[in-house]
Design an enzyme around this catalytic site. Structure first.
Site, short mmCIF file in Angstrom:
data_model
loop_
_atom_site.label_atom_id
_atom_site.label_comp_id
_atom_site.label_asym_id
_atom_site.label_seq_id
_atom_site.Cartn_x
_atom_site.Cartn_y
_atom_site.Cartn_z
N PRO A 233 -7.40 55.43 84.72
CG PRO A 233 -7.46 53.35 84.45
CD PRO A 233 -7.09 54.46 84.99
CG ASP A 234 -11.91 56.73 79.01
OD1 ASP A 234 -11.44 55.61 78.87
OD2 ASP A 234 -11.91 57.39 77.94
CG PHE A 235 -15.69 53.61 82.26
CD1 PHE A 235 -15.60 52.71 83.45
CD2 PHE A 235 -15.56 55.33 83.32
CE1 PHE A 235 -15.53 52.54 85.00
CE2 PHE A 235 -15.77 55.42 84.60
CZ PHE A 235 -15.46 54.65 85.28
NE ARG A 236 -19.30 52.48 77.75
CZ ARG A 236 -19.74 53.09 79.16
NH1 ARG A 236 -18.86 54.36 79.73
NH2 ARG A 236 -20.30 52.77 80.07
CG ASN B 298 -15.23 61.53 86.89
OD1 ASN B 298 -16.45 60.92 85.63
ND2 ASN B 298 -14.50 62.58 86.05
CG HIS C 235 -22.43 57.64 87.69
ND1 HIS C 235 -21.89 57.38 86.34
CD2 HIS C 235 -23.99 57.21 87.20
CE1 HIS C 235 -23.12 57.18 85.38
NE2 HIS C 235 -24.06 57.68 85.94
CG ASP D 63 -12.03 61.32 90.32
OD1 ASP D 63 -12.50 61.95 90.37
OD2 ASP D 63 -12.08 61.45 89.07
P1 OAD Z 1 -16.34 57.32 79.45
O1 OAD Z 1 -14.96 56.28 79.56
O2 OAD Z 1 -17.76 56.74 79.04
O3 OAD Z 1 -15.98 58.47 78.39
C1 OAD Z 1 -15.22 59.14 78.55
C2 OAD Z 1 -14.92 60.16 77.18
O4 OAD Z 1 -14.07 61.02 77.94
C3 OAD Z 1 -14.52 59.87 75.70
O5 OAD Z 1 -15.21 60.42 74.95
C4 OAD Z 1 -13.31 59.80 75.94
O6 OAD Z 1 -12.86 60.29 74.48
C5 OAD Z 1 -13.28 61.25 76.54
N1 OAD Z 1 -11.51 61.45 77.19
C6 OAD Z 1 -10.94 60.55 77.49
N2 OAD Z 1 -10.18 61.70 77.89
C7 OAD Z 1 -9.81 62.57 77.31
C8 OAD Z 1 -9.15 63.65 77.51
N3 OAD Z 1 -7.84 63.74 77.96
N4 OAD Z 1 -9.95 65.00 77.27
C9 OAD Z 1 -10.90 65.00 76.46
N5 OAD Z 1 -11.85 64.03 76.69
C10 OAD Z 1 -11.00 63.01 77.42
O7 OAD Z 1 -16.93 57.86 80.19
P2 OAD Z 1 -18.09 58.28 80.85
O8 OAD Z 1 -18.44 58.99 79.84
O9 OAD Z 1 -17.53 59.04 82.56
O10 OAD Z 1 -20.65 54.20 85.50
O11 OAD Z 1 -19.24 57.37 81.46
C11 OAD Z 1 -19.75 57.22 82.31
C12 OAD Z 1 -20.25 56.11 83.10
O12 OAD Z 1 -19.92 54.58 82.91
C13 OAD Z 1 -19.70 56.02 84.37
O13 OAD Z 1 -19.80 56.99 85.04
C14 OAD Z 1 -19.48 54.44 84.92
C15 OAD Z 1 -19.26 53.77 83.36
O14 OAD Z 1 -19.98 52.92 83.81
C16 OAD Z 1 -20.60 53.47 86.56
O15 OAD Z 1 -19.86 53.20 87.38
C17 OAD Z 1 -21.77 53.68 86.77
#
Ligand code: OAD
Length: 326
Positions: A52-55, A126, A145, A128
């Site tokens: 899963p992503d974060f946001r 990331n 990170h 991972d």
């Molecule tokens: P986010 O979850 O904030 O953002 C992920 C982005 O990817 C969003 O804009 C989604 O719309 C997009 N997305 C998701 N799935 C996708 C797909 N299959 N293809 C294209 N786009 C997709 O994640 P990060 O930006 O990586 O930090 O978050 C930054 C940091 O926030 C992380 O490194 C983590 C977190 O807190 C720490 O833990 C220090």
């Protein structure tokens, strides 16, 4: 080609590209003008792998942790909270630990750029390690990170052995410092909130200014200082965004190309335009195997359902851990 967009006025012509399109970016690369490609990635490039992503509103980690009894969802990755209660982090760590997931076609595209001598530097948020698993050389990766590769005591900073760490994480147990009279909590060298980024990020961030093409993939660009990296790229350098949504300042410059769909689809279109598609698919299948490749390319609807199930399961486990502490 797909949903390519720009918020630059249609009357503003691109300065470097022939047009604001993926095809034009491919032509730019094929012409030999893009020899120093800088890539910036985030959690969105790994969602197709099942992480899963974060946001993301429904399938993101933070929106699912929001229903738990945490001060805020980000607390799991907050140093102050971790000192008091490291268990929720270790519950997640067991699930997210490298080795449980396999690279996506987007990760392998980056290793292809590297093998063709075009990848100048990759900056990833990331943890991972899937870029490495895909074959991108260590020397070309800045893990902005941090990562799970090493770990140490949060009090005396003494490093902790990898094999003991793996054992603890596999049981979701909190490892403690082995130094006499210390006993501090061990934390992987992942950057938590309230911690500085690794030196490598600051040593290499100026490489963004030397790029002749920048590709931003799968990040919401919300966490600084990483989020400001694309702005350090000179105005006349094309920037290509592969993301589900528009982020940061991308789309605001004459040579910005936005590909607003899932990044594997966008990357495949770019590979087609470059004439690399067959090589990309073959290399990806070599890296992950046919079974995993087939699993990843199944319908995106099913993938979303799987991600939702995975993130709900993770949140439930963190919830159990929080209750055990009561
Ligand atoms: P986010 O979850 O904030 O953002 C992920 C982005 O990817 C969003 O804009 C989604 O719309 C997009 N997305 C998701 N799935 C996708 C797909 N299959 N293809 C294209 N786009 C997709 O994640 P990060 O930006 O990586 O930090 O978050 C930054 C940091 O926030 C992380 O490194 C983590 C977190 O807190 C720490 O833990 C220090």
């Amino acid at each position: 080609m797909g949903q390519q967009q720009s918020i630059v006025d249609d009357d503003t012509p691109p300065q470097v590209l022939d047009e604001r399109s993926l095809a034009a970016v491919a032509d730019y690369i094929k012409s030999g003008q893009a020899r120093r490609i800088v890539v910036m990635t985030g959690a969105g490039i790994s969602t197709a792998a099942g992480i899963p992503d974060f946001r993301s509103p429904e399938t993101g980690l933070y929106s699912n942790l929001a229903r738990l009894n945490l001060p805020e969802p980000e607390a799991v990755f907050d140093l102050h909270f971790f000192r008091g209660n490291p268990v929720p982090f270790y519950v997640l760590a067991r699930e997210l630990y490298p080795g449980n997931f396999h690279p996506t076609v987007s990760h392998v595209f980056l290793s292809l750029l590297a093998s063709k001598g075009l990848l100048y530097q990759l900056f990833t948020q990331n943890i991972d390690c899937l870029e490495r698993a895909a074959g991108v050389p260590d020397s070309l990766i800045v893990e902005a990170h941090g990562s799970f590769a090493t770990q140490r005591c949060i009090n005396c900073r003494t490093p902790y052995p990898d094999d003991l760490m793996r054992d603890h994480v596999s049981r979701a147990e909190v490892p403690k410092c082995r130094k006499p009279r210390c006993g501090g909590i061990i934390k992987p060298d992942i950057v938590f909130f309230h911690e500085g980024l690794p030196e490598a990020f600051f040593a290499k961030r100026s490489m963004a200014a030397d790029a002749d093409l920048v590709i931003v993939m799968g990040t919401s660009l919300t966490v600084h200082p990483f989020a400001s990296l694309p702005d350090e790229v000179p105005d006349d350098v094309p920037r290509l965004l592969f993301n589900l949504e528009k982020v940061g300042s991308l789309g605001g410059r004459a040579d910005d190309v936005l590909v607003l769909e899932d990044c594997d689809t966008g990357v495949r279109k770019l590979a087609d335009a470059l004439g690399w598609r067959e090589e990309l698919e073959a290399e990806w299948r070599r890296v992950v195997g046919d079974e995993e490749a087939d699993r990843q390319i199944q319908g995106s609807k099913k993938r979303e359902a799987e991600l939702l199930a995975e993130v709900e399961r993770l949140a439930d486990r963190v919830d159990d851990a929080l209750h055990l502490q009561d």
